[in-house]
Enzyme design. Structure first.
Site, short mmCIF file in Angstrom:
data_model
loop_
_atom_site.label_atom_id
_atom_site.label_comp_id
_atom_site.label_asym_id
_atom_site.label_seq_id
_atom_site.Cartn_x
_atom_site.Cartn_y
_atom_site.Cartn_z
N MET A 1 11.62 -28.20 -46.34
CA MET A 1 12.93 -27.56 -46.53
C MET A 1 13.25 -26.70 -45.31
O MET A 1 14.02 -25.74 -45.41
CB MET A 1 12.93 -26.74 -47.82
CG MET A 1 12.74 -27.62 -49.05
SD MET A 1 13.47 -26.93 -50.54
CE MET A 1 12.57 -25.43 -50.71
N GLY A 2 12.63 -27.01 -44.18
CA GLY A 2 12.88 -26.24 -42.96
C GLY A 2 12.12 -24.93 -42.97
O GLY A 2 11.14 -24.79 -43.70
N HIS B 1 6.79 -23.58 -39.86
CA HIS B 1 5.78 -22.67 -39.29
C HIS B 1 4.55 -23.50 -38.94
O HIS B 1 4.56 -24.73 -39.13
CB HIS B 1 5.45 -21.56 -40.28
CG HIS B 1 5.12 -22.05 -41.66
ND1 HIS B 1 3.93 -22.68 -41.96
CD2 HIS B 1 5.85 -22.06 -42.80
CE1 HIS B 1 3.94 -23.02 -43.23
NE2 HIS B 1 5.10 -22.67 -43.77
N GLY C 1 1.90 -24.06 -40.37
CA GLY C 1 1.38 -24.88 -41.47
C GLY C 1 2.01 -26.27 -41.43
O GLY C 1 1.33 -27.30 -41.59
N HIS C 2 3.32 -26.30 -41.20
CA HIS C 2 4.02 -27.61 -41.11
C HIS C 2 3.53 -28.39 -39.89
O HIS C 2 3.38 -29.62 -39.95
CB HIS C 2 5.53 -27.41 -41.00
CG HIS C 2 6.16 -26.82 -42.23
ND1 HIS C 2 6.67 -25.55 -42.28
CD2 HIS C 2 6.36 -27.35 -43.46
CE1 HIS C 2 7.16 -25.31 -43.49
NE2 HIS C 2 6.98 -26.38 -44.22
N GLY D 1 0.94 -30.04 -48.32
CA GLY D 1 -0.03 -28.95 -48.20
C GLY D 1 -0.64 -28.59 -49.55
O GLY D 1 0.05 -28.61 -50.58
N ASP E 1 0.72 -25.69 -52.14
CA ASP E 1 1.52 -25.98 -53.34
C ASP E 1 0.70 -26.94 -54.20
O ASP E 1 1.03 -28.13 -54.33
CB ASP E 1 2.86 -26.58 -52.94
CG ASP E 1 3.70 -25.57 -52.18
OD1 ASP E 1 4.03 -24.53 -52.76
OD2 ASP E 1 4.00 -25.80 -50.99
N GLN F 1 2.45 -28.66 -57.12
CA GLN F 1 3.43 -29.64 -56.60
C GLN F 1 2.71 -30.92 -56.17
O GLN F 1 3.14 -32.04 -56.47
CB GLN F 1 4.18 -29.04 -55.42
CG GLN F 1 5.02 -30.04 -54.64
CD GLN F 1 5.90 -29.39 -53.60
OE1 GLN F 1 6.98 -28.91 -53.92
NE2 GLN F 1 5.48 -29.37 -52.35
N SER G 1 6.89 -20.38 -45.54
CA SER G 1 8.22 -20.05 -45.02
C SER G 1 8.67 -18.69 -45.53
O SER G 1 9.43 -17.98 -44.89
CB SER G 1 9.23 -21.10 -45.46
OG SER G 1 8.80 -22.37 -45.03
O1 PAF Z 1 7.28 -28.03 -50.54
C1 PAF Z 1 8.47 -28.10 -50.19
O2 PAF Z 1 8.87 -27.60 -49.13
C2 PAF Z 1 9.47 -28.80 -51.10
O3 PAF Z 1 9.18 -28.60 -52.43
C3 PAF Z 1 9.60 -30.30 -50.78
C4 PAF Z 1 8.33 -31.06 -51.07
C5 PAF Z 1 10.02 -30.48 -49.33
C6 PAF Z 1 10.70 -30.91 -51.65
O4 PAF Z 1 11.94 -30.32 -51.41
#
Ligand code: PAF
Length: 279
Positions: free
Chosen positions: A28-29, A32, A34-35, A146, A149, A152, A185
């Protein structure tokens, strides 16, 4: 290169060569390091790496959070350039959810109603909708998520298995600041003082893991919550769970995971820590 439409992205992937493996990192932009570590991991698996930047309205249960979510595509794209040549997919809401779009609805069961699901109603329905939709557009061979989460990730794995999707999910280690604070983020919204305060989360989890060989899960949970409750943070939940079902456990099992959410001022932080090894 930034692609705004599904067609332009798909065209570019096709032009780069039909047989190349595609690695995909949905974000979601507010990117950092981590991404960036996810991007580096993706290049170990795939020749083409796609990063989507899309603030998904469906996964916010508070309008205000959606409005306040940090958006700076230029900074994101510049940071991504440091990690290699990636294709950035930054679609509009209409591209992701065209008129007539019908929500997919999966029976996620208890996995989605505990912890994050309990405090963020509808959040995981929003996540599975956007991830499924992005998978349909990007058609990746691998997708990288990651472990920060944790819930998730379990839900995405469940979706992939249930819908029999042709993508391999690669879980990636949590990236931490030197202090132990998990990269997020949301850390952008923390002051220097907040960042010092927030370190208590990882410290408490680490102490919990050290005590796991002598204390029961219930007592470890108590220790962690006492440490956080004595700090400036406001604990929302701490659970020690089975890493597969995410249900709370009374007896230690391989890979038991402590999952926590706490507020540092206005900022909600989550983290998790493996309490027992898998052996
Ligand atoms: O973890 C995130 O940043 C969001 O939940 C994801 C997986 C990009 C879905 O919008």
């Amino acid at each position: 290169m930034v692609f705004r439409t599904a067609e332009s992205l798909q065209e570019q992937i096709k032009n780069l060569g039909g047989n190349k493996k595609v690695g995909f990192i949905p974000t979601m932009g507010a990117l950092h390091h981590g991404h960036i570590s996810l991007v580096e991991k993706a290049f170990e698996y795939a020749e083409i790496v796609v990063v989507s930047i899309f603030v998904n309205p469906k996964q916010f249960n508070k309008e205000e959070d959606l409005k306040e979510y940090p958006r700076n595509i230029e900074a994101d794209v510049n940071l991504l350039k440091t990690a290699g040549k990636v294709l950035v997919f930054a679609p509009s809401v209409e591209q992701v959810y065209p008129s007539g779009y019908e929500n997919i609805s999966l029976e996620l069961g208890s996995i989605a109603t505990i912890m994050e699901g309990k405090y963020r109603e509808g959040h995981f329905d929003g996540v599975i909708n956007v991830v499924k939709r992005l998978f349909d557009i990007v058609k990746p061979d691998f997708s990288f998520f990651g472990l920060k989460d944790f819930q998730q990730l379990s839900i995405i794995e469940f979706m992939v298995e249930t819908l029999d999707l042709d993508v391999q999910i690669i879980p990636c280690e949590i990236i931490r600041e030197k202090t132990g604070l998990a990269s997020s983020s949301r850390n952008e919204r923390l002051s220097e003082q907040d960042k010092e305060d927030a370190v208590v989360i990882s410290k408490a989890l680490k102490i919990g893991a050290e005590l796991a060989s002598i204390f029961s899960p219930k007592d470890v949970k108590k220790v962690i919550s006492n440490i956080v409750n004595m700090s400036n943070l406001k604990l929302e939940y701490i659970e020690i769970v089975d890493p597969k079902t995410l249900l709370s456990i009374d007896v230690w099992m391989p890979g038991a995971q402590a999952c926590i959410a706490a507020y540092c001022g206005e900022v909600r932080l989550i983290d998790n820590w493996q309490m027992t090894s898998f052996e």
